[in-house]
Design a protein around this motif. Structure first.
Motif, PDB file in Angstrom:
ATOM      1  N   GLU A 185      78.550  10.311   8.630  1.00 32.64           N
ATOM      2  CA  GLU A 185      77.273  10.329   9.346  1.00 32.64           C
ATOM      3  C   GLU A 185      76.213   9.697   8.454  1.00 32.64           C
ATOM      4  OE1 GLU A 185      76.780  14.463   9.778  1.00 32.64           O
ATOM      5  OE2 GLU A 185      78.518  14.738  11.084  1.00 32.64           O
TER       6      GLU A 185
ATOM      7  N   TYR B 203      77.216   3.514   1.466  1.00 35.46           N
ATOM      8  CA  TYR B 203      77.625   3.693   2.860  1.00 35.46           C
ATOM      9  C   TYR B 203      78.870   2.865   3.186  1.00 35.46           C
ATOM     10  CZ  TYR B 203      73.402   6.277   4.191  1.00 35.46           C
ATOM     11  OH  TYR B 203      72.419   7.229   4.319  1.00 35.46           O
TER      12      TYR B 203
ATOM     13  N   ASP C  96      76.677  24.399   4.826  1.00 35.40           N
ATOM     14  CA  ASP C  96      77.060  23.020   4.510  1.00 35.40           C
ATOM     15  C   ASP C  96      77.104  22.773   3.010  1.00 35.40           C
ATOM     16  OD1 ASP C  96      77.314  22.456   7.167  1.00 35.40           O
ATOM     17  OD2 ASP C  96      75.494  21.238   7.326  1.00 35.40           O
TER      18      ASP C  96
ATOM     19  N   ARG D  63      76.609  11.625   5.039  1.00 38.04           N
ATOM     20  CA  ARG D  63      77.495  12.754   4.767  1.00 38.04           C
ATOM     21  C   ARG D  63      78.898  12.459   5.283  1.00 38.04           C
ATOM     22  NH1 ARG D  63      76.684  17.922   3.183  1.00 38.04           N
ATOM     23  NH2 ARG D  63      74.441  17.553   3.240  1.00 38.04           N
TER      24      ARG D  63
ATOM     25  N   ASP E  64      77.266  14.080  -6.003  1.00 36.31           N
ATOM     26  CA  ASP E  64      77.724  15.288  -5.327  1.00 36.31           C
ATOM     27  C   ASP E  64      79.214  15.547  -5.556  1.00 36.31           C
ATOM     28  OD1 ASP E  64      77.188  17.516  -3.684  1.00 36.31           O
ATOM     29  OD2 ASP E  64      78.037  16.492  -1.947  1.00 36.31           O
TER      30      ASP E  64
ATOM     31  N   GLN F 275      80.147   9.896  -6.299  1.00 36.94           N
ATOM     32  CA  GLN F 275      78.747  10.240  -6.068  1.00 36.94           C
ATOM     33  C   GLN F 275      78.334  11.369  -6.998  1.00 36.94           C
ATOM     34  OE1 GLN F 275      76.723   8.613  -2.940  1.00 36.94           O
ATOM     35  NE2 GLN F 275      77.978   7.486  -4.393  1.00 36.94           N
TER      36      GLN F 275
ATOM     37  N   GLN G 207      82.747  18.591   2.532  1.00 37.23           N
ATOM     38  CA  GLN G 207      81.633  17.702   2.849  1.00 37.23           C
ATOM     39  C   GLN G 207      81.159  17.038   1.558  1.00 37.23           C
ATOM     40  OE1 GLN G 207      78.496  19.107   5.399  1.00 37.23           O
ATOM     41  NE2 GLN G 207      79.765  20.711   6.303  1.00 37.23           N
ATOM     42  N   LEU G 208      80.665  15.812   1.683  1.00 38.41           N
ATOM     43  CA  LEU G 208      80.192  15.067   0.513  1.00 38.41           C
ATOM     44  C   LEU G 208      78.929  14.300   0.882  1.00 38.41           C
ATOM     45  CD1 LEU G 208      80.910  14.195  -2.473  1.00 38.41           C
ATOM     46  CD2 LEU G 208      81.848  12.111  -1.440  1.00 38.41           C
ATOM     47  N   THR G 209      77.868  14.496   0.109  1.00 41.70           N
ATOM     48  CA  THR G 209      76.627  13.748   0.310  1.00 41.70           C
ATOM     49  C   THR G 209      76.785  12.342  -0.260  1.00 41.70           C
ATOM     50  OG1 THR G 209      75.320  15.772   0.164  1.00 41.70           O
ATOM     51  CG2 THR G 209      74.148  13.696  -0.149  1.00 41.70           C
TER      52      THR G 209
ATOM     53  N   ARG H 120      82.446  14.079   6.226  1.00 46.20           N
ATOM     54  CA  ARG H 120      82.939  15.387   6.665  1.00 46.20           C
ATOM     55  C   ARG H 120      84.428  15.294   6.964  1.00 46.20           C
ATOM     56  NH1 ARG H 120      78.772  18.955   8.456  1.00 46.20           N
ATOM     57  NH2 ARG H 120      76.742  17.907   8.687  1.00 46.20           N
TER      58      ARG H 120
ATOM     59  N   SER I 140      70.162   9.888   3.041  1.00 47.58           N
ATOM     60  CA  SER I 140      71.538  10.032   2.559  1.00 47.58           C
ATOM     61  C   SER I 140      72.465  10.203   3.751  1.00 47.58           C
ATOM     62  CB  SER I 140      71.670  11.241   1.620  1.00 47.58           C
ATOM     63  OG  SER I 140      71.388  12.448   2.308  1.00 47.58           O
TER      64      SER I 140
END
Length: 304
Positions: free
Chosen positions: A51, A94, A80, A58, A8, A6, A86-88, A60, A56
């Motif tokens: 989540e 998904y 955060d 996330r 991120d 990603q 954590q990764l967006t 965790r 977007s």
């Protein structure tokens, strides 16, 4: 192998470890970029979750308590955006995120990784030497010494003593607190035998933080120092009962003569053997250090 790429960042799982590489996007936090790549052994993980959101999602990670010096030093106070675990995730990935979660969870189950707390750090923390300028000081740490150099914004009473150098052996604890609302943050080093209640603004062992962009980088300094302090679950005992009983003779007032040592016949040989086995068990469990175990064992052997 499972991998998600990603803007991120990129997470790659090979069944043994999870490799986290921060992205180069301008939205990636300065702390994550400075920390760089992190490799998490499977044994450091307690869980993983994904989540979903409208714009977007996330990913965790939940680490076992005591596994990571960064989380130990920041005590849940990282935002955060600065959290490296954590990764967006963009909506079109998904499915990949859910696959990664399934792979990690399956590995945790197969390897029977406990969710209990660790008694030693499983991550090494930020690499050293490390230097960060934020708040009222520049802090350098080379693995052996912490150096605090004050700037023009430092309170005069604190800066008057000049540059401060603290040996790692003199550091009893380190704490990082971000600025929240009108409350300033700080990076504080608790020095042995020098307790103070002074606020960070006046404490020569503290850096005062005002909530600017580089403040989170002080958390990396805290983590690098924390990684080299005794693990909180295994503190160095001042005088462990097992050692004190075998190795430390009782104090005798000067005016009272010390009792004569007991004759060897008065010691029960089987009891002493049992004592040796008990000491061995304490040493294997990590309660006694090598030095403490050797001293206590020699004390028992002398009685035999």
């Amino acid at each position: 192998m499972a991998e998600i790429i990603q803007r991120d960042g990129t997470w790659t799982f090979d069944g043994v470890a999870l490799r986290l590489v921060p992205g180069r996007d301008k939205g990636v936090s300065l702390l994550r970029k400075t920390l760089g790549e992190v490799t998490l052994p499977l044994g450091a993980l307690a869980g993983i979750a994904f989540e979903q959101g409208k714009k977007s999602g996330r990913l965790r990670l939940r680490l076992r308590d005591g596994a990571d010096p960064l989380l130990q030093a920041t005590a849940g106070r990282l935002a955060d955006a600065s959290d490296p675990y954590q990764l967006t995730v963009e909506p079109d990935r998904y499915g990949v995120a859910e696959y990664l979660v399934d792979e990690v969870r399956t590995a945790l189950l197969l390897e029977q990784v406990p969710a209990t707390a660790c008694d030693r750090y499983l991550l090494s923390g930020p690499s050293v030497p490390l230097q960060v300028s934020a708040g009222d000081a520049t802090v350098s740490f080379d693995g052996e010494q912490v150096r605090l150099e004050w700037n023009w914004k430092t309170e005069e009473a604190k800066a008057a003593a000049g540059t401060r150098t603290i040996a790692l052996g003199d550091v009893a604890a380190v704490e990082w607190q971000p600025a929240i609302g009108l409350e300033n943050g700080y990076l504080r080093f608790t020095v042995r035998n020098a307790p103070t209640k002074a606020p960070p603004k006046y404490d020569p062992n503290s850096v005062e933080l005002w909530g600017f962009k580089k403040d989170p980088l002080m958390a990396l300094v805290a983590a690098a120092v924390q990684a080299r302090l005794p693990h909180p679950a295994r503190p160095v005992p001042a005088a462990h009962p097992a050692v004190a009983k075998e190795a430390a003779p009782a104090a005798v007032p000067a005016a009272v003569p010390a009792p004569a040592p007991a004759a060897p016949a008065e010691d029960d040989h089987d009891a002493l053997l049992r004592r040796l086995r008990e000491l061995g068990g304490l040493h294997r469990d990590g309660i006694l250090t090598d030095e403490e175990f050797a001293a206590a064992k020699q004390a028992v052997l002398r009685r035999m």
